[in-house]
Design a protein around this motif. Structure first.
Motif, mmCIF file in Angstrom:
data_model
loop_
_atom_site.group_PDB
_atom_site.id
_atom_site.type_symbol
_atom_site.label_atom_id
_atom_site.label_comp_id
_atom_site.label_asym_id
_atom_site.label_seq_id
_atom_site.Cartn_x
_atom_site.Cartn_y
_atom_site.Cartn_z
ATOM 1 N N ALA A 221 39.839 71.980 12.123
ATOM 2 C CA ALA A 221 40.767 70.908 12.484
ATOM 3 C C ALA A 221 40.629 70.534 13.956
ATOM 4 C CB ALA A 221 42.198 71.343 12.176
ATOM 5 N N ALA A 222 40.451 71.531 14.818
ATOM 6 C CA ALA A 222 40.310 71.254 16.255
ATOM 7 C C ALA A 222 39.055 70.441 16.530
ATOM 8 C CB ALA A 222 40.289 72.564 17.031
ATOM 9 N N ALA A 223 37.978 70.736 15.801
ATOM 10 C CA ALA A 223 36.739 69.983 16.003
ATOM 11 C C ALA A 223 36.910 68.514 15.636
ATOM 12 C CB ALA A 223 35.616 70.612 15.185
ATOM 13 N N VAL A 258 45.518 55.841 18.321
ATOM 14 C CA VAL A 258 45.202 57.257 18.090
ATOM 15 C C VAL A 258 45.823 57.731 16.784
ATOM 16 C CG1 VAL A 258 45.572 59.597 18.961
ATOM 17 C CG2 VAL A 258 44.921 57.776 20.534
ATOM 18 N N LYS A 259 47.062 57.336 16.571
ATOM 19 C CA LYS A 259 47.752 57.728 15.333
ATOM 20 C C LYS A 259 47.019 57.208 14.107
ATOM 21 C CE LYS A 259 51.130 56.317 12.177
ATOM 22 N NZ LYS A 259 51.325 55.071 11.422
ATOM 23 N N ASN A 260 46.556 55.963 14.156
ATOM 24 C CA ASN A 260 45.865 55.376 13.015
ATOM 25 C C ASN A 260 44.523 56.059 12.768
ATOM 26 O OD1 ASN A 260 47.937 53.535 12.591
ATOM 27 N ND2 ASN A 260 47.007 51.974 13.892
ATOM 28 N N GLN A 261 43.820 56.433 13.824
ATOM 29 C CA GLN A 261 42.544 57.128 13.650
ATOM 30 C C GLN A 261 42.737 58.443 12.910
ATOM 31 O OE1 GLN A 261 39.675 57.341 16.938
ATOM 32 N NE2 GLN A 261 40.981 55.917 18.074
ATOM 33 N N ILE A 262 43.753 59.199 13.305
ATOM 34 C CA ILE A 262 43.995 60.492 12.652
ATOM 35 C C ILE A 262 44.451 60.282 11.215
ATOM 36 C CG2 ILE A 262 45.424 62.564 12.725
ATOM 37 C CD1 ILE A 262 45.432 62.342 15.749
ATOM 38 N N SER A 263 45.293 59.288 10.976
ATOM 39 C CA SER A 263 45.777 59.029 9.617
ATOM 40 C C SER A 263 44.631 58.635 8.694
ATOM 41 C CB SER A 263 46.844 57.936 9.641
ATOM 42 O OG SER A 263 47.974 58.341 10.388
ATOM 43 N N ASP A 264 43.732 57.788 9.167
ATOM 44 C CA ASP A 264 42.599 57.376 8.343
ATOM 45 C C ASP A 264 41.683 58.557 8.040
ATOM 46 O OD1 ASP A 264 43.619 54.835 8.444
ATOM 47 O OD2 ASP A 264 42.244 54.123 10.001
ATOM 48 N N LEU A 265 41.429 59.381 9.043
ATOM 49 C CA LEU A 265 40.577 60.548 8.834
ATOM 50 C C LEU A 265 41.214 61.519 7.851
ATOM 51 C CD1 LEU A 265 38.060 62.167 9.572
ATOM 52 C CD2 LEU A 265 39.309 63.081 11.542
ATOM 53 N N LYS A 266 42.502 61.731 7.978
ATOM 54 C CA LYS A 266 43.216 62.637 7.075
ATOM 55 C C LYS A 266 43.189 62.113 5.647
ATOM 56 C CE LYS A 266 47.753 64.819 6.491
ATOM 57 N NZ LYS A 266 49.112 64.959 7.077
ATOM 58 N N SER A 267 43.382 60.803 5.454
ATOM 59 C CA SER A 267 43.360 60.218 4.117
ATOM 60 C C SER A 267 41.983 60.363 3.468
ATOM 61 C CB SER A 267 43.760 58.745 4.188
ATOM 62 O OG SER A 267 45.071 58.600 4.682
ATOM 63 N N GLY A 268 40.924 60.165 4.247
ATOM 64 C CA GLY A 268 39.584 60.313 3.701
ATOM 65 C C GLY A 268 39.284 61.732 3.256
ATOM 66 N N LEU A 269 39.709 62.703 4.062
ATOM 67 C CA LEU A 269 39.490 64.102 3.693
ATOM 68 C C LEU A 269 40.310 64.486 2.466
ATOM 69 C CD1 LEU A 269 39.495 65.707 7.251
ATOM 70 C CD2 LEU A 269 37.522 65.379 5.750
ATOM 71 N N GLU A 270 41.506 63.955 2.361
ATOM 72 C CA GLU A 270 42.356 64.261 1.218
ATOM 73 C C GLU A 270 41.781 63.681 -0.069
ATOM 74 O OE1 GLU A 270 47.073 63.809 -0.071
ATOM 75 O OE2 GLU A 270 46.372 63.173 1.912
ATOM 76 N N PRO A 304 41.205 70.088 6.152
ATOM 77 C CA PRO A 304 41.727 70.897 7.254
ATOM 78 C C PRO A 304 42.815 70.202 8.066
ATOM 79 C CG PRO A 304 39.565 70.021 7.803
ATOM 80 C CD PRO A 304 39.821 69.662 6.370
ATOM 81 N N LEU A 305 43.028 68.919 7.802
ATOM 82 C CA LEU A 305 44.070 68.185 8.529
ATOM 83 C C LEU A 305 45.339 68.019 7.697
ATOM 84 C CD1 LEU A 305 41.997 65.338 10.243
ATOM 85 C CD2 LEU A 305 42.569 67.609 11.114
ATOM 86 N N ALA A 306 45.452 68.770 6.610
ATOM 87 C CA ALA A 306 46.640 68.637 5.764
ATOM 88 C C ALA A 306 47.909 69.014 6.510
ATOM 89 C CB ALA A 306 46.491 69.495 4.511
ATOM 90 N N GLY A 307 47.798 69.906 7.477
ATOM 91 C CA GLY A 307 48.969 70.336 8.232
ATOM 92 C C GLY A 307 49.190 69.578 9.517
ATOM 93 N N VAL A 308 48.525 68.447 9.703
ATOM 94 C CA VAL A 308 48.679 67.622 10.907
ATOM 95 C C VAL A 308 49.553 66.424 10.561
ATOM 96 C CG1 VAL A 308 47.487 66.252 12.652
ATOM 97 C CG2 VAL A 308 46.473 68.377 11.822
ATOM 98 N N PHE A 309 50.526 66.157 11.410
ATOM 99 C CA PHE A 309 51.469 65.070 11.165
ATOM 100 C C PHE A 309 51.627 64.252 12.439
ATOM 101 C CE2 PHE A 309 52.632 68.939 8.919
ATOM 102 C CZ PHE A 309 52.547 68.531 7.601
#
Length: 748
Positions: A221-223, A258-270, A304-309
């Motif tokens: 997740a950190a990477a 920044v928020k949108n970048q993380i949300s898009d990445l999280k959705s793709g991984l999910e 790995p970003l399931a726990g990031v909000f």
């Protein structure tokens, strides 16, 4: 009717005679042949107990038919094992007697075989079923008692604690940051405002190997987050390696991008982790190897970003990119005021934070599980007395001049003489509070209030005010100014070498003579200590040696020793502005006091506040005090005009066409704040306009200039530029009369 047929070979009883047995005697008279005599008729000797075994019969006589032999008992069956004979309905025949009339001897009773004992069982054998039942009852009672006790403990004694622990693990408590109050200029334009932002948060408990199936979920997740957040990967991983904490803020006040970048990445991984192949892997997880089980999932099947909000919050922005930054201040990474008015009014601006609590499962909100919400209370808005346009003009002027003079720093203050309100407070170099990474620590303060410097010749105004107000002299008092002037063991000089000057008191101020000021101050008392005391009292009335009343963080009160400590040369240098120190606002306030007819109005920068409900509350009226008489103030104003208008004055560069200007230059030796001792100069000019109807005071101070060092030379032009702009902005009409041009010299 035929007679029943007798059984063959039988006697009267139907039995066959036994071979060799004696013949059975005939029945007595009157008794049927088939019946035994009545027991009552038999003698006791003839009766045989039923329990006894049949006696052996005597041998029958020859010729009698032998009875068939009885079947032998089965092999291995003892006498006790024989089945009981069926009792016949017919009575037994009486035993025959011997010829001698005696009954035959009884047969010997067969010996009973001893009962065969079975071998003892090796296990415990409860012979008594009632005992077994009691043991089972006791055991079950103990077991059910334990269950009941545990149930009582869980449901009654520990229910609250267990429920609290369950809620702790299930419910997330999220703080709600109150919207910070804005800081605006006098016309309502925002100097500091709050915009929507997002805190990037995480639940470290969702990054454990048990929760993710990955041994290195925090590192993965950190990477992914480090490039987006601009933070070190090691720091993010360390924050995620805290499973006992259910809430961790990874980055504060991030932009929507920044928020949108993380949300898009999280959705793709999910989406990738929800594929059919990954679902099949999840079904095989932790199953036995022979069933094709797996001990972990492939990296592609874990998000790995399931726990990031992200949490909605606010970010402090300064729309004017540093305008009045040294006055307004800034906030730190936590959103708390860390400098300037942001720090001074932190409690008022911050409001009151709230919090929300909601149930979650797998990082998702459980809408039916309830929760709690305590709304945040927004902060209060501050409306400053600062005029945004005047602030911009002042900041531009001082920035240019500091650069041209090669100075260390400089500051400009604009004050309304009528109410003491600060219209501008500009410093150079400044900083951009939107990006503190580019600023030095020395630039984050407000030197106009935090620097203590020796004012130099601008302080001569206070000495002249004391002399005039006590009646010791008038503006046209004749003063002979030698060069040099020896007092004690020190020779005092003016800034230029000259022959003896013959000046009026107005001329002493216009030509900024140190020697003439020392001579004027000596008239305040019959002795030097008395004169020192009088001058000290007037300096205190003007606000020297005490803070201005703003309450600004880090504001200096300056330095003014007690008169009894004015030893040696200090008692002669203080009258012309050396040996005491002030901040720029204190020095500005002195001139505003004279411009206001001798009444000092405490400086202020806040006009009022607006509460969260929209109610505006004006700031309390500032404190006022009379320092000198109105006549003294008027005379001093005319004397100050000579500094600017007279060709022999030192402030000619501050003149403004169409307006009468009163002011004073200052050039002082500068105390090095690091090394100590005098090094370099402090150049200044302070004045007000229009002199006939004072409205605004402007001060300019430049520290440690390289290209020149005289106050009139460096700060005169800055004063003119800022004052002209201010008068036009406030629409102040030009002066309606000419300056009095008081004489500055006299002929002996």
């Amino acid at each position: 009717m035929s007679t029943p047929r007798q059984p063959s070979g039988g006697g009267a009883d139907g039995r066959r005679p036994v071979k060799g047995a004696a013949p059975r005697p005939a029945a007595p008279r009157g008794q049927s042949a088939g019946r035994a005599p009545s027991p009552k008729a038999q003698s006791p000797k003839q009766q045989s107990p039923r329990a006894q075994s049949p006696k052996p019969q005597s041998p029958r006589p020859q010729g009698s038919k032998a009875q068939p032999a009885k079947p032998a008992p089965a092999k291995g069956q003892g006498a006790r094992g024989q089945a009981p004979r069926e009792q016949s309905d017919r009575p037994r025949a009486p035993q025959q007697r011997r010829p001698d009339g005696r009954l035959p001897a009884p047969r010997p009773r067969p010996q009973r075989r001893p009962p065969t004992r079975r071998p003892a069982s090796r296990g415990i054998r409860l012979a008594d079923p009632r005992r077994r039942l009691r043991v089972i009852t006791i055991v079950l009672s103990v077991v059910f008692s334990i269950f009941a006790g545990r149930l009582v403990q869980l449901q009654l004694l520990d229910s609250d604690a267990l429920a609290a622990d369950a809620n702790t693990n299930r419910y997330l408590n999220i703080p709600i940051t109150a919207e910070r109050g804005s800081i605006t200029s006098s016309d309502g334009v925002a100097l500091a405002a709050t915009v929507d932002a997002y805190d990037i948060t995480a639940d470290p408990a969702m990054f454990t190997p048990e929760a993710t199936g990955l041994p290195d979920a925090p590192e993965q997740a950190a990477a992914l987050l480090a490039p987006i957040l601009g933070l070190p990967q090691e720091k993010i991983a360390a924050d995620l390696h805290t499973p006992k904490t259910r809430y961790k803020r990874l980055a504060a006040q991030q932009t929507p991008d920044v928020k949108n970048q993380i949300s898009d990445l999280k959705s793709g991984l999910e989406k990738q982790a929800g594929s059919r192949a990954c679902q099949a892997q999840k079904r095989l997880l932790n199953k036995p190897a022979e069933e094709g089980g797996r001990t972990r999932l492939d990296n592609e099947c874990v998000n790995p970003l399931a726990g990031v909000f992200n949490r909605d919050t606010q970010k402090r922005v300064y729309p004017s990119d540093g305008l009045a930054a040294n006055l307004v201040g800034f906030v730190n990474a936590e959103g708390e005021g860390a400098g300037g008015l942001e720090q001074q009014y932190q409690k008022l601006l911050a409001g009151k934070d709230g919090h929300s609590s909601y149930a979650q499962a797998g990082g998702r909100l459980v809408p039916t599980a309830g929760g709690s919400l305590e709304p945040a209370v927004p902060g209060t808005d501050l409306r400053l007395s600062v005029n945004r346009d005047i602030q911009w003009a002042a900041q531009r002027a001082i920035t240019d001049q500091v650069s041209n003079a090669g100075a260390e720093k400089g500051y400009v203050i604009v004050q309304d003489v009528r109410n003491g309100q600060v219209l501008a407070m500009a410093t150079s170099p400044g900083f951009n509070p939107n990006d503190l990474s580019t600023a030095k620590n020395s630039q984050l303060g407000n030197p106009a209030l935090q620097d203590a410097f020796e004012p130099g010749s601008t302080a001569k105004l206070m000495t002249m005010a004391a002399v005039l107000d006590t009646g010791k002299a008038t503006w046209d008092t004749k003063v002979t100014v030698p060069y040099p002037l020896v007092r004690g063991d020190v020779a005092f000089k003016d800034d230029v070498e000259h022959d003896t000057w013959y000046l009026t008191l107005a001329g002493v101020l216009a030509k900024s003579s140190n020697i003439g000021t020392i001579e004027a101050a000596q008239t305040l008392g019959a002795t030097q200590p008395e004169a020192n005391q009088v001058l000290h009292d007037y300096l205190r009335r003007f606000g020297i040696g005490r803070q201005t009343g703003l309450g600004f963080p880090g504001e200096t009160a300056g330095l003014l020793d007690k008169p009894e400590d004015w030893k040696a040369s200090k008692q002669y240098t203080i009258p012309f502005g050396q040996g005491l120190s002030v901040n720029a606002l204190q020095a500005t306030s002195v001139f505003s006091t004279i411009a206001n007819g001798g009444v000092r109005v405490a400086p202020s920068v806040v006009q009022g506040t607006t509460a969260p409900d929209g109610k505006y509350t004006p700031a309390p009226a500032p404190e006022q005090s009379r320092v000198v008489s109105e006549q003294t103030a008027k005379t001093l104003g005319e004397m100050l005009e000579s500094v600017v208008s007279d060709e022999q004055g030192t402030g000619g560069k501050a003149a403004i066409p169409g307006y009468r200007v009163a002011g004073k230059t200052g050039t002082a030796n500068r105390v090095d704040p690091v090394a100590g001792g005098y090094r370099g100069y402090t150049a200044s000019f302070i004045g007000y306009a229009p002199a006939d109807q004072p409205r605004v005071t402007v001060s300019c101070v430049i520290q440690d200039p390289v290209n020149g060092h005289f106050g009139g030379q460096l700060c005169g032009p800055v004063f003119k530029q800022v004052m002209e702009f201010t008068l036009k902005t406030l629409q102040v009409p030009p002066s309606g009369s000419e300056a009095p041009n008081l004489p500055v010299e006299w002929k002996p």
